[in-house]
Design a protein around this motif. Structure first.
Motif: not given
Length: 244
Positions: A131-139, A162-179
């Motif tokens: 219920g926790d984790g984070a993916f940080l993408l440098t562009t 584009n993939y990161l934005y979709a991922l962020h929306g799908e995981l927002a309520d799971t405790g997992i962060y994508a930025g």
């Protein structure tokens, strides 16, 4: 057990700064790069600051190798909590759109789009269970704002974003962060002393189209601080630095 950050594409600029910033907060660090000598040097640097780190050699242009890489990191540290993905390539540079061809994009496709997708897939089961984790993408900023004379890998950066934005929306309520952190500058102390940084590749302004703007140079410690702020607050998908 203390948390672990995996820095994929670790180098002397942003990679080691991110490792040091998270390490100051008690994170153990997995450094991933192709060259063993680079990794050993970075591990020694972090040891001076009493940060536990280990190096893992890998070729990030080979997405099929990702599961094995992630397993090696887990075997050493027992877990992976955060991944920062920001590889650098010396042979994939920016180019005007009119000079960009399919061969150039095909060469960069695995490193800048396919592998980060596989990295997330390999991390998600663990993060979902916890219920926790984070993916940080440098562009690069040209993935956000297309610029004449600065294409090349930029379309791949835009696709990854584009993939990161979709991922962020799908995981927002799971405790997992994508930025994603989009850098519109050269990075000081990087092995690539360039004025233009795009999605992990760079080229000096002398090699780009005459119409292309020159970018400033930023301190990677400032970028690492941005990442720490994004990770702890989790209040935004994207950060541009410097601010336009």
């Amino acid at each position: 057990m203390s948390k672990v950050i995996a820095v994929l594409g670790a180098g002397t600029g942003l990679g080691v700064s991110v490792a040091r910033r998270f390490g100051r907060e008690g994170f153990r660090v997995a450094l991933v790069a192709r060259r063993r000598e680079r990794l050993d040097a970075l591990v020694e640097q972090l040891a001076v600051d009493s940060i536990e780190a280990a190096g893992f050699t890998a070729d990030l242009s080979r997405p099929a190798d990702v599961p094995t890489l992630m397993a090696r990191i887990r075997e050493r540290f027992g877990r992976i909590d955060v991944i920062e993905y920001g590889p650098v390539s010396t042979d994939l540079s920016l180019a005007p759109a009119a000079q960009t061809d399919a061969a150039l994009l095909e060469k960069g496709l695995p490193t800048f789009l396919l592998t980060p997708v596989e990295v997330v897939r390999a991390a998600l089961p663990e993060w979902t269970d916890r219920g926790d984790g984070a993916f940080l993408l440098t562009t690069g900023v040209t993935a956000v704002h297309p610029t004449a004379g600065l294409s090349g890998m930029a379309p791949l950066g835009a696709a990854a974003r584009n993939y990161l934005y979709a991922l962020h929306g799908e995981l927002a309520d799971t405790g997992i962060y994508a930025g994603t952190l989009s850098v519109g500058a050269g990075i000081a102390r990087s092995e690539l002393s360039a004025l233009v940084v795009q999605n992990g590749s760079a080229q000096s302004s002398a090699g780009t189209a005459k119409s292309a703007p020159e970018f400033p140079v930023v301190d990677p410690d400032d970028l690492a601080e941005q990442y720490w702020d994004m990770y702890t607050k989790r209040d935004r998908i994207e950060q541009l630095h410097p601010q336009p």
